[in-house]
Design an enzyme around this catalytic site. Structure first.
Site, short mmCIF file in Angstrom:
data_model
loop_
_atom_site.label_atom_id
_atom_site.label_comp_id
_atom_site.label_asym_id
_atom_site.label_seq_id
_atom_site.Cartn_x
_atom_site.Cartn_y
_atom_site.Cartn_z
N ASN A 73 0.82 -1.31 0.11
CA ASN A 73 0.20 0.11 0.02
C ASN A 73 0.82 1.09 0.06
O ASN A 73 1.71 1.45 0.83
CB ASN A 73 -0.91 -0.01 1.22
CG ASN A 73 -1.83 1.26 1.26
OD1 ASN A 73 -2.59 1.40 0.52
ND2 ASN A 73 -1.15 1.98 2.08
N GLU A 74 0.78 1.97 -0.98
CA GLU A 74 1.40 3.48 -1.05
C GLU A 74 2.75 3.54 -0.63
O GLU A 74 3.11 4.08 0.37
CB GLU A 74 0.29 4.22 -0.02
CG GLU A 74 -0.79 4.60 -0.44
CD GLU A 74 -1.65 6.03 0.09
OE1 GLU A 74 -0.91 6.27 1.27
OE2 GLU A 74 -2.66 6.38 -0.19
N GLU A 113 -8.49 3.78 -3.80
CA GLU A 113 -8.57 4.42 -2.78
C GLU A 113 -9.24 5.81 -3.38
O GLU A 113 -8.44 6.58 -3.95
CB GLU A 113 -7.74 4.78 -1.65
CG GLU A 113 -7.39 3.69 -0.71
CD GLU A 113 -6.55 4.16 0.35
OE1 GLU A 113 -6.16 5.08 0.65
OE2 GLU A 113 -5.60 3.05 0.76
N GLN A 132 -13.48 5.18 2.95
CA GLN A 132 -13.64 3.81 3.32
C GLN A 132 -15.12 3.41 3.48
O GLN A 132 -15.97 4.25 3.01
CB GLN A 132 -13.06 3.44 4.70
CG GLN A 132 -11.36 3.87 4.44
CD GLN A 132 -10.69 3.34 5.68
OE1 GLN A 132 -11.09 2.69 6.59
NE2 GLN A 132 -9.27 3.91 5.77
O1 AHR Z 1 -7.92 5.71 4.04
C1 AHR Z 1 -6.99 6.19 4.97
C2 AHR Z 1 -5.44 6.06 4.45
O2 AHR Z 1 -5.33 6.89 3.47
C3 AHR Z 1 -5.05 4.82 4.03
O3 AHR Z 1 -4.74 4.00 5.18
C4 AHR Z 1 -3.87 5.01 3.21
O4 AHR Z 1 -3.48 4.39 2.12
C5 AHR Z 1 -4.02 6.37 2.43
O5 AHR Z 1 -3.15 7.32 2.77
#
Ligand code: AHR
Length: 497
Positions: free
Chosen positions: A174-175, A294, A348
């Site tokens: 992730n990221e 996201e 989310q």
């Molecule tokens: O969704 C909140 C956060 O935002 C996530 O954990 C991360 O991947 C993004 O920076």
């Protein structure tokens, strides 16, 4: 005062591509109260026998998600998946360093699978490429997808799940471009680690579809170079490149905020160009698509420090009308870019920057709930390339932009048409003719509309219907045309057959 007018032209032969059902996805992270007190809350009067909230499941069903990404997010990069499986009383309580929270591990991979089964959605699992190794990644694939007869597959069987889950979609970390990420890597290091993880994950199950981390936003200094390097290193092993983006009206400039779709489109266009460049450079026959896994509005609530407590209230953003109109445009962009964009996950799904807020016994649908529910339920089949004649609005950030932001779909199997229109004007109604140029529906069955006069209007537990979707009358066409007045600050959806 003159009334403004616009025309929207549809032709079912003028298509962009098939709308992937996975464009209607969500994201659930171990962060704040998304999992604990959101999805899973054994203390709630709404809990089922697994501790899952029945009211949350019902609201999520209305959102019609087809895929849900889990377990993070930044949380993923410090997560040990083995902590979250097996007898609950033996699972360790750990410090989650990403959100400075206490993680009890009472909800883990098997509970997530049960949640997905209840919702009838596909799981999309992340493997930890921060503190995790490529062996951890391969072992999780074995745990989820392996036939009984080897260590991790047998562990799943012993935990009460004899049948493999056959998880198809997997994120390679992730990221990982972000300096905030636990175990952050530079682009060459990440490319190599992702490629090696992909290799062993595919040794475990050659059918898995893999998402390589792209830039964590279009504002990163390494964007889009990171994306190019990651793709060049992993091209043949992966199937999707991830995109992340959070929008916000940070300058209090509503006109520009309501034109954000311009930015969303250019982000997709740049990465679509990067995909074409890398494919060409590598002389490859393989295709990689985009996974916007996201996306959402997030700028008001920046509470990200859990102060080492359980299920703290983190980034419980409250959404208003203008946020809902931005979310509606985002969905329009997904349809307009569906030739290259195949997965999208709203970040989310509960409590944490989410369309749904919960207390122990109550649930609130926020403003953004409504555009998501409308588009995910009505956009089907082919996305149409819509021709429009529309007035413009002037914005500081993007200059003149079309007043109407439009997308449309047509499902040849059912003969259903849907048209999605945001009126970005804060003051002007637009009398709009929707004109079907070839296949004409016999009538407009329903018109759904989200509209208001106060861009800052919100829904609260006391007043849950501040901004909701209302159904207006449809009716017969006038020849091949249906005319309606689109109020300022509105999102209107026509469904016709
Ligand atoms: O969704 C909140 C956060 O935002 C996530 O954990 C991360 O991947 C993004 O920076």
């Amino acid at each position: 005062m003159t009334t403004l007018s616009a025309q929207v032209y549809l032709d079912t032969k003028r298509t962009i591509g098939e709308i992937s059902p996975l464009l209607f996805g969500g994201f659930a992270e171990h962060m704040g109260r998304c999992i604990y007190e959101g999805i899973y809350d054994p203390q709630s009067p709404h809990a089922d026998e697994l501790g899952l909230r029945r009211d949350v499941l019902a609201a999520l069903r209305e959102l019609n998600f087809r895929i849900i990404r889990y377990p993070g997010g930044n949380f993923l990069s410090g997560y040990r998946w083995l902590d979250g499986v097996g007898p609950r009383e033996q699972r360790p309580i750990r410090r989650d360093m990403a959100w400075r929270s206490i993680e009890t591990n009472q909800f883990g991979t098997d509970e997530f699978m049960a949640f997905c089964q209840r919702l009838d959605v596909l799981p999309m699992l992340g493997v930890n490429l921060g503190t995790g190794t490529i062996a951890d990644a391969a072992n999780l694939v074995e745990y989820c997808n392996g036939a009984p007869g080897s260590y991790y597959a047998d562990m799943r069987v012993a935990n009460g799940h004899p049948d493999p889950y056959n998880v198809q979609y997997w994120c390679l970390g992730n990221e990982m471009d972000g300096p905030w990420q636990i175990g952050h890597l530079d682009m060459d290091e990440y490319g190599r680690k992702a490629r090696e993880a992909a290799k062993v994950m595919k040794y475990q199950d050659p059918t898995v579809k893999l998402v390589v981390c792209g830039s964590s936003s279009a504002h990163m200094p390494t964007y889009p170079e990171w994306d190019r390097v990651a793709l060049e290193t992993c091209w043949e092993q992966v199937d999707y490149l991830s995109m992340h983006y959070y929008a916000g009206n940070r300058d209090g400039d509503t006109a520009s905020y309501l034109a954000q779709a311009v930015q969303f489109e250019s982000y997709v266009d740049t990465l679509a160009g990067t995909l074409r460049y890398v494919k060409g450079k590598l002389r490859s026959r393989h295709n990689v698509f985009l996974s916007w896994d996201e996306w959402n509005v997030w700028y008001k609530n920046q509470q990200m420090d859990g102060q080492w407590t359980r299920a703290p209230h983190l980034i419980e953003e409250v959404y208003n009308l203008e946020d809902a109109l931005v979310v509606a445009q985002w969905l329009n962009v997904f349809l307009r870019k569906c030739d290259v964009l195949k997965i999208a996950c709203l970040a989310q799904i509960v409590n944490v920057i989410a369309p749904i807020l919960t207390t122990t016994d109550r649930l609130l649908k926020q403003t953004i709930f409504y555009p998501v529910a409308l588009v995910s339920n009505l956009a089907r089949g082919q996305s149409l390339s819509v021709a429009t004649k529309t007035p413009v609005v002037n914005t500081q950030q993007f200059g003149d932009v079309p007043m109407l932001d439009v997308s449309a779909s047509y499902d040849p199997e059912t003969g259903r048409h849907a048209v999605f229109v945001v009126n970005r004007s804060q003051t002007e109604a637009v009398v709009t003719d929707v004109i079907w140029q070839d296949v004409t529906p016999s009538q407009v069955n329903a018109v759904h509309q989200i509209a208001g006069t106060d861009v800052k209007a919100v829904n609260t537990f006391e007043r849950p219907d501040g901004v909701v979707s209302r159904q207006l009358a449809g009716g017969p066409l006038d020849g091949n045309k249906f005319s309606l007045r689109l109020p300022p600050l509105s999102f209107t959806v026509l469904s016709a057959a």
